[in-house]
Motif scaffolding. Structure first.
Motif, short mmCIF file in Angstrom:
data_model
loop_
_atom_site.label_atom_id
_atom_site.label_comp_id
_atom_site.label_asym_id
_atom_site.label_seq_id
_atom_site.Cartn_x
_atom_site.Cartn_y
_atom_site.Cartn_z
N LEU A 276 13.23 -2.55 12.05
CA LEU A 276 12.13 -3.46 11.71
C LEU A 276 12.57 -4.49 10.69
N LYS A 277 13.35 -4.08 9.71
CA LYS A 277 13.83 -5.02 8.70
C LYS A 277 14.68 -6.10 9.32
N ASN A 278 15.55 -5.73 10.25
CA ASN A 278 16.40 -6.73 10.91
C ASN A 278 15.57 -7.71 11.74
N MET A 279 14.54 -7.22 12.42
CA MET A 279 13.69 -8.11 13.21
C MET A 279 12.86 -9.03 12.34
N VAL A 280 12.36 -8.51 11.23
CA VAL A 280 11.55 -9.33 10.33
C VAL A 280 12.39 -10.43 9.69
N GLN A 281 13.64 -10.13 9.37
CA GLN A 281 14.50 -11.13 8.74
C GLN A 281 14.72 -12.34 9.62
N SER A 282 14.66 -12.17 10.93
CA SER A 282 14.89 -13.29 11.86
C SER A 282 13.58 -13.84 12.40
N SER A 283 12.48 -13.63 11.70
CA SER A 283 11.18 -14.12 12.16
C SER A 283 10.40 -14.69 10.98
N ASN A 284 9.33 -15.39 11.31
CA ASN A 284 8.43 -15.92 10.28
C ASN A 284 7.30 -14.92 10.06
N SER A 285 7.62 -13.86 9.35
CA SER A 285 6.64 -12.81 9.13
C SER A 285 7.01 -12.01 7.90
N VAL A 286 6.07 -11.19 7.47
CA VAL A 286 6.26 -10.24 6.37
C VAL A 286 5.68 -8.91 6.82
N ALA A 287 6.40 -7.83 6.57
CA ALA A 287 5.95 -6.50 6.96
C ALA A 287 5.76 -5.64 5.71
N ILE A 288 4.65 -4.90 5.70
CA ILE A 288 4.35 -3.95 4.62
C ILE A 288 4.25 -2.56 5.22
N ILE A 289 4.95 -1.61 4.61
CA ILE A 289 4.89 -0.21 5.01
C ILE A 289 4.49 0.61 3.79
N THR A 290 3.43 1.39 3.91
CA THR A 290 3.06 2.33 2.87
C THR A 290 3.42 3.74 3.33
N PHE A 291 3.87 4.56 2.39
CA PHE A 291 4.28 5.92 2.74
C PHE A 291 4.10 6.83 1.53
N PRO A 292 3.76 8.09 1.76
CA PRO A 292 3.69 9.07 0.66
C PRO A 292 5.07 9.67 0.39
N PRO A 293 5.69 9.36 -0.73
CA PRO A 293 7.06 9.84 -0.98
C PRO A 293 7.13 11.35 -1.14
N SER A 294 6.02 12.01 -1.47
CA SER A 294 6.06 13.46 -1.66
C SER A 294 6.32 14.22 -0.37
N LEU A 295 6.12 13.56 0.80
CA LEU A 295 6.35 14.21 2.08
C LEU A 295 7.77 14.05 2.58
N LEU A 296 8.58 13.33 1.85
CA LEU A 296 9.98 13.11 2.24
C LEU A 296 10.90 13.90 1.34
N SER A 297 12.06 14.20 1.85
CA SER A 297 13.08 14.81 1.01
C SER A 297 13.59 13.78 0.01
N PRO A 298 14.08 14.20 -1.14
CA PRO A 298 14.52 13.22 -2.15
C PRO A 298 15.57 12.25 -1.65
N SER A 299 16.50 12.73 -0.83
CA SER A 299 17.56 11.84 -0.35
C SER A 299 17.02 10.77 0.59
N PHE A 300 16.12 11.15 1.50
CA PHE A 300 15.55 10.17 2.41
C PHE A 300 14.58 9.24 1.70
N CYS A 301 13.90 9.72 0.69
CA CYS A 301 13.02 8.85 -0.08
C CYS A 301 13.84 7.75 -0.76
N LYS A 302 15.01 8.07 -1.27
CA LYS A 302 15.87 7.06 -1.88
C LYS A 302 16.38 6.08 -0.83
N ARG A 303 16.67 6.55 0.37
CA ARG A 303 17.12 5.66 1.43
C ARG A 303 16.02 4.68 1.82
N TRP A 304 14.80 5.17 1.91
CA TRP A 304 13.68 4.28 2.24
C TRP A 304 13.50 3.22 1.17
N GLN A 305 13.58 3.62 -0.07
CA GLN A 305 13.43 2.65 -1.16
C GLN A 305 14.53 1.61 -1.14
#
Length: 365
Positions: free
Chosen positions: A237-266
């Protein structure tokens, strides 16, 4: 001898041409970027004008309170007011029902001073219509509180007044439920189709789109345990948004992710925010901060998008209080330590300083 031509840099030429060819709800930013409003004037000022086109914004939710919904509502309403296409994905059964909770833009102070509110005219009826007839003409107020159908770059939204139906029904709005999706292929196809209508080009930008994905890794989603697949979707999604005239917002609860994947998302986010609720009976915090009784939570700015530059953005503050002014308008304030006189802080939009003014006396050595 031919007259000498004045030389101008390519940067100034592109900037002047871009400024005159931008669509509604867009404005030029630094380093040749184009900005899109977040729907919260104070947040736009904090981020340097808004969200740059082609950026991915991620908001970390708080499990105690749904304050992230306030950011999503204003973001989505701002786009609909400016007739911008919207793609909304939610784990709810009926995501289109969420559109009925979007706030309506508030009337500006200038409009209030020039004439009565539209609802007041409807209540009074024809008994007072003749009194204001000579003041109305081409500049007649619309029901959205603006004149001639034109809206500001960033509106203040009244959370108690729902957005009018014609904004929702008359726009390109695509709502999608991600609850029963066995994988993320359907959501990715929806995003690809949506972004294909908003290609990035060097010419004029007549329209920009908005993508809002709520609670991406919610437990009611079937794919909630597919961490690698979710990370792959965010990267795509990030790659597609970068080549378009748009902005994307994703909200997520970090407590449901493992610490390593939460850091990757951030790390994948261009702009990273987080919201946190506060307890009503926190007496120590009430003594420490001014205006604590009006606070509903905190907003933390962890990362600000850097487009076309390597210079880091240095903010005056990274933690702001979330307040509901008159229980209607969402404002952000710098956190101020409680002074002796008990005066309250000021909104970030009205004060450029992160600390409140205080009286200083003579120093005795």
């Amino acid at each position: 001898m031919a007259a000498a031509k004045t030389r101008s840099s390519s940067f100034s030429g592109n900037l002047s041409s871009a400024a005159s060819s931008l669509g509604p709800g867009l404005k030029c930013g630094p380093n040749g970027t184009v900005l899109l409003s977040s729907g919260i004037p104070d947040l736009d000022k904090i981020l340097g004008g808004g969200f740059p086109l082609g950026s991915l914004v991620m908001v970390m939710e708080d499990a105690e309170a749904p304050h992230h919904m306030l950011l999503l509502r204003n973001f989505m309403s701002q786009g609909l007011v400016h007739s911008q296409p919207l793609l909304y994905a939610s784990p709810a059964r009926d995501p289109r029902g969420f559109l009925g909770t979007l706030p309506s833009p508030a009337a500006s102070k200038d409009d209030k001073s020039r004439g009565p509110e539209p609802d007041q005219l409807q209540e009074k009826g024809l008994r007072i219509a003749w009194q204001y007839k000579k003041y109305f003409g081409e500049n007649q107020l619309n029901f959205d509180g603006q004149r001639d159908g034109k809206h500001k770059y960033s509106n203040e939204f009244n959370l108690r007044n729902p957005l009018e139906r014609h904004f929702i029904n008359g726009q390109r709005v695509d709502c999608f439920s991600i609850q029963d999706s066995p994988d993320l292929s359907i959501l990715q196809d929806r995003c690809t189709t949506f972004l294909s209508q908003l290609p990035r080009n060097d010419g004029s930008i007549s329209c920009a789109g908005r993508i809002a994905i709520q609670s991406f890794c919610a437990p009611q989603c079937v794919y909630s345990n597919m961490e690698w697949e979710m990370l792959s979707f965010i990267r795509s999604l990030k790659n597609m948004v970068q080549s378009s005239n748009s902005v994307a917002i994703i909200t997520f609860p970090p407590s449901l992710l493992s610490p390593s994947f939460c850091k990757r998302w951030q790390h994948m986010a261009d702009t990273l925010l987080s919201v946190k609720a506060i307890q009503d009976d926190d007496k120590e915090l009430a003594q420490l901060l001014t205006g604590y009784q009006d606070m509903i939570g905190f907003l933390n700015v962890h990362k600000v998008a850097r487009i076309n530059t390597q210079v880091p953005v240095i903010l005056e503050a990274t933690t702001f209080s979330i307040k509901l002014q008159k229980r209607r308008y969402l404002i952000l304030e710098c956190l101020n330590q409680a002074p002796v006189d008990g005066s309250s802080g000021t909104s970030y939009g009205t004060s450029g300083s992160c600390s409140s003014s205080s009286k200083t006396g003579n120093l005795d050595f």
